[in-house]
Design a protein around this motif. Structure first.
Motif, PDB file in Angstrom:
ATOM      1  N   GLU A 162       0.822  -1.212   0.000  1.00  0.00           N
ATOM      2  CA  GLU A 162       0.000   0.000   0.000  1.00  0.00           C
ATOM      3  C   GLU A 162       0.859   1.267   0.000  1.00  0.00           C
ATOM      4  N   LEU A 163       1.913   1.278   0.810  1.00  0.00           N
ATOM      5  CA  LEU A 163       2.791   2.448   0.848  1.00  0.00           C
ATOM      6  C   LEU A 163       3.478   2.665  -0.493  1.00  0.00           C
ATOM      7  N   SER A 164       3.916   1.579  -1.116  1.00  0.00           N
ATOM      8  CA  SER A 164       4.660   1.685  -2.370  1.00  0.00           C
ATOM      9  C   SER A 164       3.770   2.065  -3.538  1.00  0.00           C
ATOM     10  N   ARG A 165       2.486   1.866  -3.408  1.00  0.00           N
ATOM     11  CA  ARG A 165       1.568   2.340  -4.456  1.00  0.00           C
ATOM     12  C   ARG A 165       1.612   3.852  -4.555  1.00  0.00           C
ATOM     13  N   SER A 166       1.912   4.516  -3.434  1.00  0.00           N
ATOM     14  CA  SER A 166       1.982   5.971  -3.426  1.00  0.00           C
ATOM     15  C   SER A 166       3.399   6.490  -3.576  1.00  0.00           C
ATOM     16  N   PHE A 167       4.382   5.785  -2.970  1.00  0.00           N
ATOM     17  CA  PHE A 167       5.759   6.272  -3.025  1.00  0.00           C
ATOM     18  C   PHE A 167       6.680   5.106  -2.668  1.00  0.00           C
ATOM     19  N   VAL A 168       7.376   4.590  -3.671  1.00  0.00           N
ATOM     20  CA  VAL A 168       8.247   3.436  -3.455  1.00  0.00           C
ATOM     21  C   VAL A 168       9.333   3.752  -2.432  1.00  0.00           C
ATOM     22  N   ALA A 169       9.848   4.974  -2.428  1.00  0.00           N
ATOM     23  CA  ALA A 169      10.924   5.323  -1.503  1.00  0.00           C
ATOM     24  C   ALA A 169      10.513   5.118  -0.050  1.00  0.00           C
ATOM     25  N   VAL A 170       9.246   5.364   0.255  1.00  0.00           N
ATOM     26  CA  VAL A 170       8.755   5.181   1.621  1.00  0.00           C
ATOM     27  C   VAL A 170       8.583   3.697   1.932  1.00  0.00           C
ATOM     28  N   GLY A 171       7.994   2.948   1.007  1.00  0.00           N
ATOM     29  CA  GLY A 171       7.846   1.518   1.227  1.00  0.00           C
ATOM     30  C   GLY A 171       9.189   0.832   1.384  1.00  0.00           C
ATOM     31  N   LEU A 172      10.127   1.171   0.508  1.00  0.00           N
ATOM     32  CA  LEU A 172      11.455   0.566   0.574  1.00  0.00           C
ATOM     33  C   LEU A 172      12.176   0.978   1.847  1.00  0.00           C
ATOM     34  N   GLY A 173      12.086   2.257   2.212  1.00  0.00           N
ATOM     35  CA  GLY A 173      12.737   2.730   3.423  1.00  0.00           C
ATOM     36  C   GLY A 173      12.195   2.052   4.665  1.00  0.00           C
ATOM     37  N   MET A 174      10.881   1.868   4.728  1.00  0.00           N
ATOM     38  CA  MET A 174      10.290   1.174   5.865  1.00  0.00           C
ATOM     39  C   MET A 174      10.750  -0.273   5.902  1.00  0.00           C
ATOM     40  N   SER A 175      10.806  -0.923   4.744  1.00  0.00           N
ATOM     41  CA  SER A 175      11.245  -2.312   4.672  1.00  0.00           C
ATOM     42  C   SER A 175      12.658  -2.474   5.212  1.00  0.00           C
ATOM     43  N   VAL A 176      13.561  -1.577   4.816  1.00  0.00           N
ATOM     44  CA  VAL A 176      14.949  -1.665   5.267  1.00  0.00           C
ATOM     45  C   VAL A 176      15.060  -1.349   6.753  1.00  0.00           C
ATOM     46  N   HIS A 177      14.288  -0.389   7.221  1.00  0.00           N
ATOM     47  CA  HIS A 177      14.281  -0.082   8.665  1.00  0.00           C
ATOM     48  C   HIS A 177      13.846  -1.302   9.473  1.00  0.00           C
ATOM     49  N   GLY A 192       3.460  -3.231  -5.092  1.00  0.00           N
ATOM     50  CA  GLY A 192       2.775  -1.948  -4.919  1.00  0.00           C
ATOM     51  C   GLY A 192       2.985  -1.028  -6.099  1.00  0.00           C
ATOM     52  N   LEU A 193       4.228  -0.968  -6.589  1.00  0.00           N
ATOM     53  CA  LEU A 193       4.525  -0.135  -7.755  1.00  0.00           C
ATOM     54  C   LEU A 193       3.781  -0.649  -8.983  1.00  0.00           C
ATOM     55  N   SER A 194       3.698  -1.967  -9.136  1.00  0.00           N
ATOM     56  CA  SER A 194       2.974  -2.552 -10.274  1.00  0.00           C
ATOM     57  C   SER A 194       1.509  -2.144 -10.238  1.00  0.00           C
ATOM     58  N   ARG A 195       0.921  -2.177  -9.062  1.00  0.00           N
ATOM     59  CA  ARG A 195      -0.490  -1.790  -8.954  1.00  0.00           C
ATOM     60  C   ARG A 195      -0.682  -0.307  -9.270  1.00  0.00           C
TER      61      ARG A 195
END
Length: 360
Positions: free
Chosen positions: A65-80, A231-234
């Protein structure tokens, strides 16, 4: 309720700020603060530690859901979450008690530098000197390098093979640590260590645990990237659907609609792989192979859907309000996050085919 909350916040706030940060090339520190405010940076961790206790499958849905709006946020949360999990599972009691609550609360933003698959000049090397490790070297492709408050670094120690790295917890303000950010808007950068001294007490796990920790880190990393790619694909698929819908009554649009349907099927297949890998982790089964499959399939799908969306939108002759060029660029970035795709595919092959020599 959690996913509905994330969906609403993502679309109403994160998507809007994503356009602003992308245009300015700025790091979305405000959005990570928002995630902390919503208690999302502790989702998978035990309630006793201040976490939400949610399963991996739910965490992946949130990343989508986060990556549908901004991959940088989804990826950053994943790495955190990845770095926090290493601390939660392997830090010594004193370090864990000091750092883990702040990581889960989002007071500290963490990054995890993946160990190089082979010994290279890019590896950070650590030599023990009494009660400290002395670090020298550099490592590329570190997510939000220069913005994180702390790092989990996998270092090659003197006399050890590269397959057995030593994970260390390193505060960002440690003397001798320098971060070189990537190009504007890039989510990764380079970490440089020059005579950086880290207490032995900051080692994560025992001396012989490095290989097992690294293997698990790769699996979780690949699963997180795969979820972000879904998310990005969607996000990229939506404008293609809108373009087809606008011309649905036109017979010429039917072939395009069939293509969009095929793309939608590949997105669902990628999501199914992500959920299968998540289920494996949630039930204590080995997830490294299916996580590698999920990342390979999901990132390729994101690139394919993003490219198709650009072409379909151009064919429709409309000016899409969606950031199609950004989707295509972000899909390429996600594909580059696999440090060694050939090694990942070889690992999949070995797991599927087995060791021929052993069978003989």
């Amino acid at each position: 309720m959690l996913l509905q909350l994330v969906r609403e916040v993502s679309r109403r706030q994160i998507a809007q700020r994503a356009r602003q940060h992308t245009a300015a090339g700025t790091f979305p520190a405000d959005l990570f603060a928002l995630l902390a405010e919503l208690d999302l940076l502790g989702l998978p961790f035990a309630p006793a530690d201040g976490g939400g206790g949610h399963p991996t499958s739910v965490v992946c849905d949130v990343l989508v859901e986060l990556s549908r709006s901004f991959v940088a946020v989804g990826l950053g949360m994943s790495v955190h979450l990845l770095a926090t999990a290493v601390v939660a599972g392997h830090a010594r009691p004193s370090l864990r008690a000091d750092v883990l609550p702040r990581l889960i609360a989002g007071e500290l933003l963490a990054s995890c530098a993946l160990p190089p698959p082979t010994a290279t000049s890019e590896a950070v090397r650590a030599e023990r000197d009494g009660d400290v490790y002395v670090l020298d070297g550099r490592q590329a492709s570190v997510t939000h390098a220069g913005q994180a408050d702390c790092y989990v670094l996998f270092c090659a120690t003197a006399g050890d093979p590269p397959e057995r790295p030593t994970p260390l917890f390193v505060p960002a303000d440690a003397g001798g640590l320098e971060c070189l950010q990537g190009t504007t808007g890039a989510p990764t950068g380079v970490v440089v260590c020059r005579d950086l001294r880290v207490p032995v007490a900051h080692r994560l796990g025992d001396a012989d645990d490095g290989h097992d920790i690294a293997e698990d880190v790769f699996a979780v990393h690949r699963l997180g990237v795969a979820a972000c790619a879904v998310g990005l694909s969607r996000a990229a698929l939506h404008p293609a659907v809108v373009a087809v819908r606008s011309g649905w009554g036109d017979a010429a649009a039917r072939p395009v609609a069939a293509r969009v349907a095929g793309l939608a099927a590949t997105v669902e297949a990628a999501d199914a792989l992500v959920q299968r890998a998540a289920a494996a982790r949630d039930t204590g089964r080995r997830a490294s192979t299916v996580a590698a499959m999920a990342m390979d399939v999901a990132t390729a799908t994101a690139a394919r859907v993003a490219e198709a969306a650009v072409r379909i939108d151009a064919r429709a002759g409309s000016v899409s309000p969606h950031p199609l060029a950004r989707y295509r660029r972000e899909a390429g970035i996600l594909q580059q996050l696999e440090h060694d795709r050939d090694a990942a595919l070889l690992g999949i092959a070995q797991d599927i085919v087995g060791d021929v020599e052993d069978e003989r």
